[in-house]
Write a protein that holds these residues in place. Structure first.
Motif, PDB file in Angstrom:
ATOM      1  N   LEU A   1       0.679  -1.126  -0.108  1.00  0.00           N
ATOM      2  CA  LEU A   1      -0.090  -0.221  -0.079  1.00  0.00           C
ATOM      3  C   LEU A   1       0.986   1.357  -0.056  1.00  0.00           C
ATOM      4  CD1 LEU A   1      -1.330   0.993   3.454  1.00  0.00           C
ATOM      5  CD2 LEU A   1       0.145  -0.936   3.063  1.00  0.00           C
ATOM      6  N   THR A   2       0.208   2.271  -0.414  1.00  0.00           N
ATOM      7  CA  THR A   2       1.086   3.795  -0.246  1.00  0.00           C
ATOM      8  C   THR A   2       0.286   4.473   0.796  1.00  0.00           C
ATOM      9  OG1 THR A   2       1.234   3.498  -2.775  1.00  0.00           O
ATOM     10  CG2 THR A   2       1.541   5.798  -1.533  1.00  0.00           C
ATOM     11  N   VAL A   3       1.238   5.120   1.723  1.00  0.00           N
ATOM     12  CA  VAL A   3       0.363   5.949   2.578  1.00  0.00           C
ATOM     13  C   VAL A   3       1.011   7.336   2.824  1.00  0.00           C
ATOM     14  CG1 VAL A   3       0.400   6.094   5.343  1.00  0.00           C
ATOM     15  CG2 VAL A   3       0.131   3.921   4.312  1.00  0.00           C
ATOM     16  N   VAL A   4       0.325   8.264   3.113  1.00  0.00           N
ATOM     17  CA  VAL A   4       0.705   9.579   3.176  1.00  0.00           C
ATOM     18  C   VAL A   4       0.523  10.153   4.461  1.00  0.00           C
ATOM     19  CG1 VAL A   4      -1.503  10.940   2.120  1.00  0.00           C
ATOM     20  CG2 VAL A   4       0.726  11.952   2.166  1.00  0.00           C
ATOM     21  N   GLU A   5       1.293  10.795   5.036  1.00  0.00           N
ATOM     22  CA  GLU A   5       1.130  11.183   6.536  1.00  0.00           C
ATOM     23  C   GLU A   5       1.402  12.813   6.475  1.00  0.00           C
ATOM     24  OE1 GLU A   5       3.137  10.831  10.950  1.00  0.00           O
ATOM     25  OE2 GLU A   5       3.748   9.304   9.485  1.00  0.00           O
ATOM     26  N   GLY A   6       0.681  13.568   7.022  1.00  0.00           N
ATOM     27  CA  GLY A   6       0.743  14.845   7.276  1.00  0.00           C
ATOM     28  C   GLY A   6       0.297  15.192   8.660  1.00  0.00           C
ATOM     29  N   ARG A   7       0.043  16.372   9.027  1.00  0.00           N
ATOM     30  CA  ARG A   7      -0.452  16.931  10.235  1.00  0.00           C
ATOM     31  C   ARG A   7      -1.661  17.678  10.003  1.00  0.00           C
ATOM     32  NH1 ARG A   7       2.487  14.266  14.264  1.00  0.00           N
ATOM     33  NH2 ARG A   7       4.421  13.374  13.318  1.00  0.00           N
ATOM     34  N   ASP A   8      -2.594  17.676  11.218  1.00  0.00           N
ATOM     35  CA  ASP A   8      -3.799  18.463  11.160  1.00  0.00           C
ATOM     36  C   ASP A   8      -3.453  19.816  11.981  1.00  0.00           C
ATOM     37  OD1 ASP A   8      -4.095  18.212  13.917  1.00  0.00           O
ATOM     38  OD2 ASP A   8      -5.957  17.089  13.862  1.00  0.00           O
TER      39      ASP A   8
ATOM     40  N   VAL B   1      -3.516   8.780   5.325  1.00  0.00           N
ATOM     41  CA  VAL B   1      -4.476   8.416   4.308  1.00  0.00           C
ATOM     42  C   VAL B   1      -3.633   7.151   3.746  1.00  0.00           C
ATOM     43  CG1 VAL B   1      -5.980   8.829   2.475  1.00  0.00           C
ATOM     44  CG2 VAL B   1      -5.607  10.562   4.312  1.00  0.00           C
ATOM     45  N   ALA B   2      -4.298   6.172   3.264  1.00  0.00           N
ATOM     46  CA  ALA B   2      -3.657   4.992   2.590  1.00  0.00           C
ATOM     47  C   ALA B   2      -4.448   4.753   1.480  1.00  0.00           C
ATOM     48  CB  ALA B   2      -3.754   3.847   3.534  1.00  0.00           C
ATOM     49  N   TYR B   3      -3.794   3.954   0.505  1.00  0.00           N
ATOM     50  CA  TYR B   3      -4.521   3.247  -0.590  1.00  0.00           C
ATOM     51  C   TYR B   3      -3.767   2.170  -0.925  1.00  0.00           C
ATOM     52  CZ  TYR B   3      -6.979   2.244  -4.861  1.00  0.00           C
ATOM     53  OH  TYR B   3      -7.533   1.604  -5.781  1.00  0.00           O
ATOM     54  N   PRO B   4      -4.202   1.028  -1.593  1.00  0.00           N
ATOM     55  CA  PRO B   4      -5.635   0.661  -1.359  1.00  0.00           C
ATOM     56  C   PRO B   4      -6.133   0.326   0.222  1.00  0.00           C
ATOM     57  CG  PRO B   4      -4.301  -1.087  -2.141  1.00  0.00           C
ATOM     58  CD  PRO B   4      -3.690  -0.066  -2.079  1.00  0.00           C
ATOM     59  N   GLY B   5      -7.088   0.304   0.476  1.00  0.00           N
ATOM     60  CA  GLY B   5      -7.841  -0.064   1.804  1.00  0.00           C
ATOM     61  C   GLY B   5      -7.828  -1.621   2.165  1.00  0.00           C
ATOM     62  N   PRO B   6      -8.113  -1.731   3.423  1.00  0.00           N
ATOM     63  CA  PRO B   6      -8.081  -3.565   3.855  1.00  0.00           C
ATOM     64  C   PRO B   6      -8.948  -4.045   3.003  1.00  0.00           C
ATOM     65  CG  PRO B   6      -8.704  -1.774   5.535  1.00  0.00           C
ATOM     66  CD  PRO B   6      -8.287  -0.891   4.458  1.00  0.00           C
ATOM     67  N   ASP B   7     -10.244  -3.351   2.738  1.00  0.00           N
ATOM     68  CA  ASP B   7     -11.390  -4.318   2.065  1.00  0.00           C
ATOM     69  C   ASP B   7     -10.889  -4.451   0.549  1.00  0.00           C
ATOM     70  OD1 ASP B   7     -11.380  -1.437   1.232  1.00  0.00           O
ATOM     71  OD2 ASP B   7     -13.649  -1.760   0.632  1.00  0.00           O
ATOM     72  N   GLU B   8      -9.721  -3.928   0.127  1.00  0.00           N
ATOM     73  CA  GLU B   8      -9.270  -4.473  -1.101  1.00  0.00           C
ATOM     74  C   GLU B   8      -7.930  -5.187  -1.183  1.00  0.00           C
ATOM     75  OE1 GLU B   8     -10.421  -0.367  -3.603  1.00  0.00           O
ATOM     76  OE2 GLU B   8      -8.995   0.106  -1.698  1.00  0.00           O
ATOM     77  N   VAL B   9      -7.194  -4.982  -0.247  1.00  0.00           N
ATOM     78  CA  VAL B   9      -5.997  -5.516  -0.025  1.00  0.00           C
ATOM     79  C   VAL B   9      -5.793  -6.264   1.330  1.00  0.00           C
ATOM     80  CG1 VAL B   9      -3.642  -5.325  -0.137  1.00  0.00           C
ATOM     81  CG2 VAL B   9      -4.835  -4.302  -1.637  1.00  0.00           C
TER      82      VAL B   9
END
Length: 187
Positions: free
Chosen positions: A153-160, A168-176
């Protein structure tokens, strides 16, 4: 993997070879070579079958410094609408009913990492275009953004706006199928 009507996901292939679980993820390039083969017809993935369903996550409560700034941020990033707002809280709701409660605790409130309790919430993008949109939102609104690929998967991490990590990740656990830890956060 369960496929629901309207699910645009390609199926992930899982195989067991020499005692190891191998996974072929749908977003891998064909040139990367086969990493798995289909499971035997009589096998069933973990967590499938008629008794596999249980409670699912419906809401997240996030303590923030400024609930108005956080409501704007999460509303844009997660495509959620504010349905209730008070002087110290906001409730955001997604189109599928998931809720994020934001509770203002003031600008000096601490968020100790490593204490007991939830540390990260990982959101799943709706597709590759949505993932790139989320990445753009994080880059525009966050001073620290990191995108990583691995474990299928690919994950992007930022700050609020309160400095809390947002992933935020892609693909999700329902897909992979997730068959190993995301090493950045758990190992």
């Amino acid at each position: 993997m369960e496929t629901r009507p309207g699910n645009r996901a390609k199926k992930t292939r899982i195989a067991v070879e020499g005692g190891r679980v191998l996974v072929a993820y749908p977003h891998e390039a064909a040139s990367s070579g086969p990493r798995s083969a289909p499971l035997p017809a009589d096998s069933e993935p973990v967590g499938s079958g008629p008794d596999a369903r249980g409670p699912r996550l419906a809401s997240v409560v996030v303590f923030v410094h400024d609930h108005d700034a956080s409501a704007d941020f999460y509303g844009e990033l997660l495509k959620m609408k504010v349905t209730v707002r008070t002087a110290t809280a906001a409730l955001l709701v997604s189109r599928n009913g998931f809720q994020v409660y934001l509770r203002a605790v003031g600008p000096k409130a601490a968020h100790p990492v490593g204490d007991v309790g939830a540390q990260y919430v990982i959101w799943t993008a709706d597709g590759p275009d949505d993932f790139h949109r989320c990445e753009r939102v994080l880059r525009a609104r966050s001073d620290r953004v990191d995108t990583r690929e691995g474990e299928g998967l690919t994950v992007v991490e930022g700050r609020d706006p309160s400095g809390l990590p947002v992933l935020v990740a892609y693909p999700g656990p329902d897909e992979v199928a997730r068959l190993e830890f995301i090493s950045r956060y758990y190992v």
